[in-house]
Scaffold this motif. Structure first.
Motif, PDB file in Angstrom:
ATOM      1  N   GLU A 169       0.829  -1.203   0.000  1.00 13.66           N
ATOM      2  CA  GLU A 169       0.000   0.000   0.000  1.00 13.66           C
ATOM      3  C   GLU A 169       0.871   1.264   0.000  1.00 13.66           C
ATOM      4  OE1 GLU A 169      -3.948   1.555   2.329  1.00 13.66           O
ATOM      5  OE2 GLU A 169      -2.445   0.484   3.520  1.00 13.66           O
ATOM      6  N   ALA A 170       1.907   1.258   0.801  1.00 15.80           N
ATOM      7  CA  ALA A 170       2.831   2.405   0.834  1.00 15.80           C
ATOM      8  C   ALA A 170       3.520   2.562  -0.517  1.00 15.80           C
ATOM      9  CB  ALA A 170       3.862   2.216   1.943  1.00 15.80           C
ATOM     10  N   GLN A 171       3.897   1.448  -1.128  1.00 19.91           N
ATOM     11  CA  GLN A 171       4.590   1.530  -2.414  1.00 19.91           C
ATOM     12  C   GLN A 171       3.667   2.031  -3.525  1.00 19.91           C
ATOM     13  OE1 GLN A 171       7.603  -1.132  -3.660  1.00 19.91           O
ATOM     14  NE2 GLN A 171       8.766  -0.178  -2.020  1.00 19.91           N
ATOM     15  N   PHE A 172       2.426   1.558  -3.578  1.00 19.02           N
ATOM     16  CA  PHE A 172       1.574   2.060  -4.653  1.00 19.02           C
ATOM     17  C   PHE A 172       1.197   3.516  -4.427  1.00 19.02           C
ATOM     18  CE2 PHE A 172      -2.207   0.001  -2.469  1.00 19.02           C
ATOM     19  CZ  PHE A 172      -3.002   1.135  -2.316  1.00 19.02           C
ATOM     20  N   GLY A 173       1.219   3.968  -3.182  1.00 26.06           N
ATOM     21  CA  GLY A 173       1.005   5.390  -2.913  1.00 26.06           C
ATOM     22  C   GLY A 173       2.122   6.239  -3.503  1.00 26.06           C
ATOM     23  N   LEU A 231      10.543  -6.001  -7.764  1.00 23.37           N
ATOM     24  CA  LEU A 231      11.927  -5.546  -7.714  1.00 23.37           C
ATOM     25  C   LEU A 231      12.545  -5.529  -9.112  1.00 23.37           C
ATOM     26  CD1 LEU A 231      14.517  -4.710  -6.252  1.00 23.37           C
ATOM     27  CD2 LEU A 231      14.951  -7.158  -5.804  1.00 23.37           C
ATOM     28  N   ALA A 232      12.320  -6.570  -9.879  1.00 21.71           N
ATOM     29  CA  ALA A 232      12.860  -6.618 -11.242  1.00 21.71           C
ATOM     30  C   ALA A 232      12.316  -5.452 -12.074  1.00 21.71           C
ATOM     31  CB  ALA A 232      12.517  -7.956 -11.897  1.00 21.71           C
ATOM     32  N   ASP A 233      11.052  -5.132 -11.907  1.00 23.79           N
ATOM     33  CA  ASP A 233      10.464  -4.019 -12.645  1.00 23.79           C
ATOM     34  C   ASP A 233      11.073  -2.685 -12.215  1.00 23.79           C
ATOM     35  OD1 ASP A 233       8.856  -5.763 -14.064  1.00 23.79           O
ATOM     36  OD2 ASP A 233       7.033  -5.316 -12.933  1.00 23.79           O
ATOM     37  N   HIS A 234      11.240  -2.472 -10.917  1.00 25.33           N
ATOM     38  CA  HIS A 234      11.861  -1.239 -10.436  1.00 25.33           C
ATOM     39  C   HIS A 234      13.283  -1.110 -10.976  1.00 25.33           C
ATOM     40  CE1 HIS A 234       9.047   0.621  -7.561  1.00 25.33           C
ATOM     41  NE2 HIS A 234       8.643  -0.610  -7.323  1.00 25.33           N
ATOM     42  N   GLU A 273      15.085   3.863  -6.702  1.00 28.39           N
ATOM     43  CA  GLU A 273      16.205   3.194  -6.041  1.00 28.39           C
ATOM     44  C   GLU A 273      15.864   2.877  -4.589  1.00 28.39           C
ATOM     45  OE1 GLU A 273      20.071   4.880  -8.503  1.00 28.39           O
ATOM     46  OE2 GLU A 273      19.326   6.050  -6.813  1.00 28.39           O
ATOM     47  N   LYS A 274      15.222   3.810  -3.914  1.00 30.52           N
ATOM     48  CA  LYS A 274      14.840   3.575  -2.514  1.00 30.52           C
ATOM     49  C   LYS A 274      13.750   2.513  -2.430  1.00 30.52           C
ATOM     50  CE  LYS A 274      13.756   5.870   1.808  1.00 30.52           C
ATOM     51  NZ  LYS A 274      13.570   7.158   2.487  1.00 30.52           N
ATOM     52  N   MET A 275      12.775   2.570  -3.333  1.00 28.88           N
ATOM     53  CA  MET A 275      11.713   1.563  -3.329  1.00 28.88           C
ATOM     54  C   MET A 275      12.294   0.179  -3.603  1.00 28.88           C
ATOM     55  SD  MET A 275       8.693   3.681  -5.292  1.00 28.88           S
ATOM     56  CE  MET A 275       7.365   2.511  -4.938  1.00 28.88           C
ATOM     57  N   ALA A 276      13.256   0.095  -4.518  1.00 29.67           N
ATOM     58  CA  ALA A 276      13.907  -1.183  -4.821  1.00 29.67           C
ATOM     59  C   ALA A 276      14.687  -1.696  -3.613  1.00 29.67           C
ATOM     60  CB  ALA A 276      14.834  -1.027  -6.035  1.00 29.67           C
ATOM     61  N   ARG A 327      14.101  -5.214  -1.924  1.00 32.96           N
ATOM     62  CA  ARG A 327      15.247  -6.125  -1.810  1.00 32.96           C
ATOM     63  C   ARG A 327      15.452  -6.552  -0.355  1.00 32.96           C
ATOM     64  NH1 ARG A 327      18.660  -2.664  -3.610  1.00 32.96           N
ATOM     65  NH2 ARG A 327      17.967  -2.803  -5.767  1.00 32.96           N
ATOM     66  N   SER A 328      15.198  -5.646   0.570  1.00 30.55           N
ATOM     67  CA  SER A 328      15.412  -5.934   1.993  1.00 30.55           C
ATOM     68  C   SER A 328      14.422  -6.968   2.543  1.00 30.55           C
ATOM     69  CB  SER A 328      15.313  -4.643   2.813  1.00 30.55           C
ATOM     70  OG  SER A 328      16.363  -3.773   2.449  1.00 30.55           O
ATOM     71  N   HIS A 329      13.335  -7.210   1.828  1.00 32.67           N
ATOM     72  CA  HIS A 329      12.343  -8.203   2.253  1.00 32.67           C
ATOM     73  C   HIS A 329      12.620  -9.601   1.716  1.00 32.67           C
ATOM     74  CE1 HIS A 329       9.800  -4.716   3.347  1.00 32.67           C
ATOM     75  NE2 HIS A 329       9.263  -5.574   4.186  1.00 32.67           N
ATOM     76  N   LEU A 330      13.618  -9.733   0.842  1.00 31.86           N
ATOM     77  CA  LEU A 330      13.871 -11.038   0.236  1.00 31.86           C
ATOM     78  C   LEU A 330      14.710 -11.912   1.143  1.00 31.86           C
ATOM     79  CD1 LEU A 330      14.559 -10.021  -3.468  1.00 31.86           C
ATOM     80  CD2 LEU A 330      12.535 -11.167  -2.538  1.00 31.86           C
ATOM     81  N   ASN A 331      14.417 -13.208   1.100  1.00 33.13           N
ATOM     82  CA  ASN A 331      15.256 -14.199   1.790  1.00 33.13           C
ATOM     83  C   ASN A 331      16.542 -14.343   1.003  1.00 33.13           C
ATOM     84  OD1 ASN A 331      13.161 -14.700   3.590  1.00 33.13           O
ATOM     85  ND2 ASN A 331      12.319 -16.325   2.326  1.00 33.13           N
TER      86      ASN A 331
END
Length: 158
Positions: free
Chosen positions: A53-57, A108-111, A146-149, A153-157
């Motif tokens: 939700e924060a990202q689509f905002g 992430l790939a799209d960003h 870059e910040k959104m990516a 990225r920080s959420h990936l295992n």
């Protein structure tokens, strides 16, 4: 009335055409992020639901700013789903699972793909089209991606 802003018609058209493609990419990415927000499943549902939700905002704000930039240089912004699908370089993927790791990897790939395109436009708009304003504008958009990516990225295992 024609925009008399110190950039010739050909260069303004080139910039507007490229911004229309970026607008299409941003809109498709927005819809894909909404899809993740609406359809996420798993033990981390609520956390990722809020995260998307924060990202689509953020993407909604970017979309508006790009359309307004196109208008400010004297052109009309595309505003139909068909035009976005014709202009975008992104794909609409379908998935078997609606898990956070899958959505995050795809977004992430799209960003990252958008970041590369935006980085190329920074130099092109300034050096070839003599539009330093749009070059600066695109730099800010790139930094937001870059910040959104980074957040994705920080959420990936690992």
């Amino acid at each position: 009335m024609k925009a008399a802003i110190g950039i010739n018609d050909t260069d303004r058209q080139t910039v507007a055409t490229e911004l229309a493609k970026v607008l299409a990419d941003e809109t498709v990415l927005y819809i894909k992020t909404k899809n993740a927000h609406w359809n996420i499943e798993g033990v981390d549902f609520y956390e990722k639901h809020r995260f998307f939700e924060a990202q689509f905002g953020q993407l909604d704000e970017i979309i508006d700013r790009i359309a307004e930039r196109i208008r400010s240089i004297g052109h009309y912004a595309p505003a139909t789903l068909k035009s976005y699908l014709d202009l975008t370089h992104l794909t609409e993927n379908t998935r078997d699972k609606n898990d956070s790791q899958g959505f995050i990897k795809e977004l992430l790939a799209d960003h990252e793909s958008l970041i590369i395109i935006l980085r190329e436009h920074i130099k092109d708009f300034a050096n070839n089209c003599h539009d330093f304003g749009t070059s600066d504008f695109i730099t800010g958009i790139m930094e937001t991606h870059e910040k959104m990516a980074w957040f994705l990225r920080s959420h990936l295992n690992h």
